[in-house]
Design an enzyme around this catalytic site. Structure first.
Site, PDB file in Angstrom:
ATOM      1  N   ARG A 151       0.821  -1.219   0.000  1.00  0.00           N
ATOM      2  CA  ARG A 151       0.000   0.000   0.000  1.00  0.00           C
ATOM      3  C   ARG A 151       0.852   1.266   0.000  1.00  0.00           C
ATOM      4  O   ARG A 151       0.593   2.207  -0.745  1.00  0.00           O
ATOM      5  CB  ARG A 151      -0.905   0.036   1.237  1.00  0.00           C
ATOM      6  CG  ARG A 151      -2.097  -0.883   1.213  1.00  0.00           C
ATOM      7  CD  ARG A 151      -3.106  -0.452   2.257  1.00  0.00           C
ATOM      8  NE  ARG A 151      -2.499  -0.125   3.534  1.00  0.00           N
ATOM      9  CZ  ARG A 151      -2.954   0.816   4.376  1.00  0.00           C
ATOM     10  NH1 ARG A 151      -4.015   1.541   4.053  1.00  0.00           N
ATOM     11  NH2 ARG A 151      -2.365   1.057   5.532  1.00  0.00           N
ATOM     12  N   ILE A 152       1.864   1.298   0.847  1.00  0.00           N
ATOM     13  CA  ILE A 152       2.687   2.500   0.968  1.00  0.00           C
ATOM     14  C   ILE A 152       3.714   2.568  -0.152  1.00  0.00           C
ATOM     15  O   ILE A 152       3.891   3.602  -0.802  1.00  0.00           O
ATOM     16  CB  ILE A 152       3.362   2.543   2.347  1.00  0.00           C
ATOM     17  CG1 ILE A 152       2.301   2.586   3.451  1.00  0.00           C
ATOM     18  CG2 ILE A 152       4.300   3.741   2.449  1.00  0.00           C
ATOM     19  CD1 ILE A 152       2.844   2.423   4.854  1.00  0.00           C
ATOM     20  N   ALA A 231       9.510   2.516   7.608  1.00  0.00           N
ATOM     21  CA  ALA A 231       8.721   1.311   7.871  1.00  0.00           C
ATOM     22  C   ALA A 231       8.931   0.833   9.305  1.00  0.00           C
ATOM     23  O   ALA A 231       8.214   1.251  10.218  1.00  0.00           O
ATOM     24  CB  ALA A 231       9.075   0.226   6.863  1.00  0.00           C
ATOM     25  N   ARG A 232       9.918  -0.020   9.511  1.00  0.00           N
ATOM     26  CA  ARG A 232      10.230  -0.533  10.842  1.00  0.00           C
ATOM     27  C   ARG A 232      11.737  -0.616  11.009  1.00  0.00           C
ATOM     28  O   ARG A 232      12.456  -1.035  10.100  1.00  0.00           O
ATOM     29  CB  ARG A 232       9.612  -1.925  11.063  1.00  0.00           C
ATOM     30  CG  ARG A 232       8.098  -1.917  11.213  1.00  0.00           C
ATOM     31  CD  ARG A 232       7.674  -1.241  12.515  1.00  0.00           C
ATOM     32  NE  ARG A 232       6.231  -1.231  12.714  1.00  0.00           N
ATOM     33  CZ  ARG A 232       5.422  -0.257  12.326  1.00  0.00           C
ATOM     34  NH1 ARG A 232       5.920   0.804  11.689  1.00  0.00           N
ATOM     35  NH2 ARG A 232       4.128  -0.322  12.554  1.00  0.00           N
ATOM     36  N   ASP A 256      12.917   7.384  10.199  1.00  0.00           N
ATOM     37  CA  ASP A 256      11.763   7.761  11.016  1.00  0.00           C
ATOM     38  C   ASP A 256      11.505   6.735  12.102  1.00  0.00           C
ATOM     39  O   ASP A 256      10.641   6.941  12.945  1.00  0.00           O
ATOM     40  CB  ASP A 256      10.519   7.892  10.115  1.00  0.00           C
ATOM     41  CG  ASP A 256       9.301   8.417  10.854  1.00  0.00           C
ATOM     42  OD1 ASP A 256       9.456   9.365  11.651  1.00  0.00           O
ATOM     43  OD2 ASP A 256       8.194   7.886  10.649  1.00  0.00           O
ATOM     44  N   GLU A 261      12.532   3.522  21.050  1.00  0.00           N
ATOM     45  CA  GLU A 261      11.768   4.762  20.921  1.00  0.00           C
ATOM     46  C   GLU A 261      11.087   5.088  22.248  1.00  0.00           C
ATOM     47  O   GLU A 261      10.537   4.183  22.878  1.00  0.00           O
ATOM     48  CB  GLU A 261      10.725   4.627  19.806  1.00  0.00           C
ATOM     49  CG  GLU A 261      11.337   4.438  18.420  1.00  0.00           C
ATOM     50  CD  GLU A 261      10.282   4.427  17.321  1.00  0.00           C
ATOM     51  OE1 GLU A 261       9.105   4.740  17.592  1.00  0.00           O
ATOM     52  OE2 GLU A 261      10.643   4.099  16.177  1.00  0.00           O
ATOM     53  N   HIS A 280       9.626   9.359  14.412  1.00  0.00           N
ATOM     54  CA  HIS A 280       8.519   8.458  14.061  1.00  0.00           C
ATOM     55  C   HIS A 280       7.240   9.245  13.763  1.00  0.00           C
ATOM     56  O   HIS A 280       6.205   9.072  14.410  1.00  0.00           O
ATOM     57  CB  HIS A 280       8.263   7.436  15.174  1.00  0.00           C
ATOM     58  CG  HIS A 280       7.648   6.167  14.650  1.00  0.00           C
ATOM     59  ND1 HIS A 280       7.820   4.949  15.259  1.00  0.00           N
ATOM     60  CD2 HIS A 280       6.860   5.927  13.573  1.00  0.00           C
ATOM     61  CE1 HIS A 280       7.158   4.005  14.588  1.00  0.00           C
ATOM     62  NE2 HIS A 280       6.574   4.585  13.556  1.00  0.00           N
ATOM     63  N   GLY A 282       5.729   9.193  10.722  1.00  0.00           N
ATOM     64  CA  GLY A 282       5.117   8.668   9.516  1.00  0.00           C
ATOM     65  C   GLY A 282       3.603   8.724   9.482  1.00  0.00           C
ATOM     66  O   GLY A 282       3.004   9.107   8.478  1.00  0.00           O
TER      67      GLY A 282
END
Length: 316
Positions: A151-152, A231-232, A256, A261, A280, A282
């Site tokens: 999707r992204i 993403a991750r 990001d 975190e 982060h 996004g």
């Protein structure tokens, strides 16, 4: 209880007053001490978690006997122990989430890196600095390598074509037909890292994708190339990335997401001058927050009525 409401805005993006008889409270600071977190959540029947900011582990869930519903923003949250929730008869529900927001941030990072925007902006504020100090990279005619074309990634590909970039893509299960449908060319993993001027990651984090970008992939990249990860963090070997940035294997990176975190102020990543890092952001947009919290209220309302919606657990 709403956790990790960093900006203190969760209650302003939905009408929580429809939850008659429910006391709504939020916690702005991130809490990573389980004892403190258990004390904060003591007595709470419903907990709303922001993405994967705070893990809900089996140990923690076992200490919350009043907990009956967890709502996560988004439809996937790897930091929630779903098996433990089933065992303790805690329903877990999700919300919608826009693919537009992280795709847009991806391009903010790409453009920021390509045109050295942060460095030039900071120098502009200093009267003793040169009027111009860097030479930007062109996007038109450059190659964008997408690791993941879901999707992204597909949204990122569409913007790349508008910039007149050549788009190549790879993921473990990507087909030529699927890549072509998004205006990309399927290549092998090694070829993608070797040929790309910009590499952007858009895979789901799983056992099969953890550390999928490590020293060999980074070493294969051009010294003029950039890596972007919205993403991750677990997709990338952080130590290998640190080595690549310090040694000049690659020109820079835009991040990001991070292994820890919030990112500690003394983290070695923050010492690098060729890193563009944001906290982060996004999915942090007005439209996404409105979706998150409006649907969180809907989830709670439906659960109270005995008919949970967007359930991620099956307690039947």
């Amino acid at each position: 209880m709403i956790l990790d409401d960093y900006q203190g805005v969760a209650t302003s993006y939905a009408d929580w007053s429809v939850l008659d008889g429910v006391t709504v409270a939020s916690v702005r600071d991130h809490v990573d001490d389980e004892d403190v977190l258990a004390e904060i959540l003591d007595g709470a029947a419903v907990v709303v978690v922001m993405r994967e900011r705070t893990p809900l582990t089996r140990s923690l869930i076992g200490r919350l006997p009043d907990l009956r519903l967890v709502v996560t923003t988004g439809r996937r949250n790897a930091s929630i122990d779903l098996d433990a929730c089933r065992d303790y008869e805690v329903t877990v529900c999700g919300t919608g989430s826009s693919a537009a927001a992280p795709a847009e941030l991806t391009w903010a990072l790409v453009l920021g890196l390509a045109r050295h925007l942060v460095a030039e902006s900071e120098l502009l504020a200093s009267p003793e600095s040169p009027w111009q100090s860097t030479v930007g990279s062109d996007l038109a005619g450059a190659t964008l390598g997408l690791v993941g074309l879901g999707r992204i990634g597909a949204r990122v590909a569409r913007v790349a074509r508008a910039f007149e970039m050549d788009v190549i893509a790879w993921s473990p299960h990507l087909t030529e037909e699927r890549a072509a449908a998004e205006g990309a060319r399927l290549v092998g993993k090694s070829e993608l890292f070797a040929e790309s001027d910009f590499v952007s990651l858009h895979l789901v984090l799983a056992d099969s994708t953890r550390g999928i970008v490590a020293a060999p992939e980074l070493a294969a990249m051009r010294p003029t190339a950039y890596l972007v990860n919205t993403a991750r963090a677990g997709l990338v070997d952080t130590n290998a990335l640190l080595d690549a940035l310090r040694s000049g294997w690659i020109a820079g990176a835009g991040l990001d997401v991070y292994d820890v975190e919030p990112l500690p102020g003394d983290h070695p990543l923050l010492e690098l001058t060729n890193l563009l890092a944001v906290p982060h952001l996004g999915y942090v947009t007005e439209a996404n927050y409105r979706t998150f919290f409006t649907e969180a209220v809907e989830d709670i309302t439906a659960w109270r009525a005995g008919s949970p919606v967007r359930s991620l657990t099956d307690l039947s």
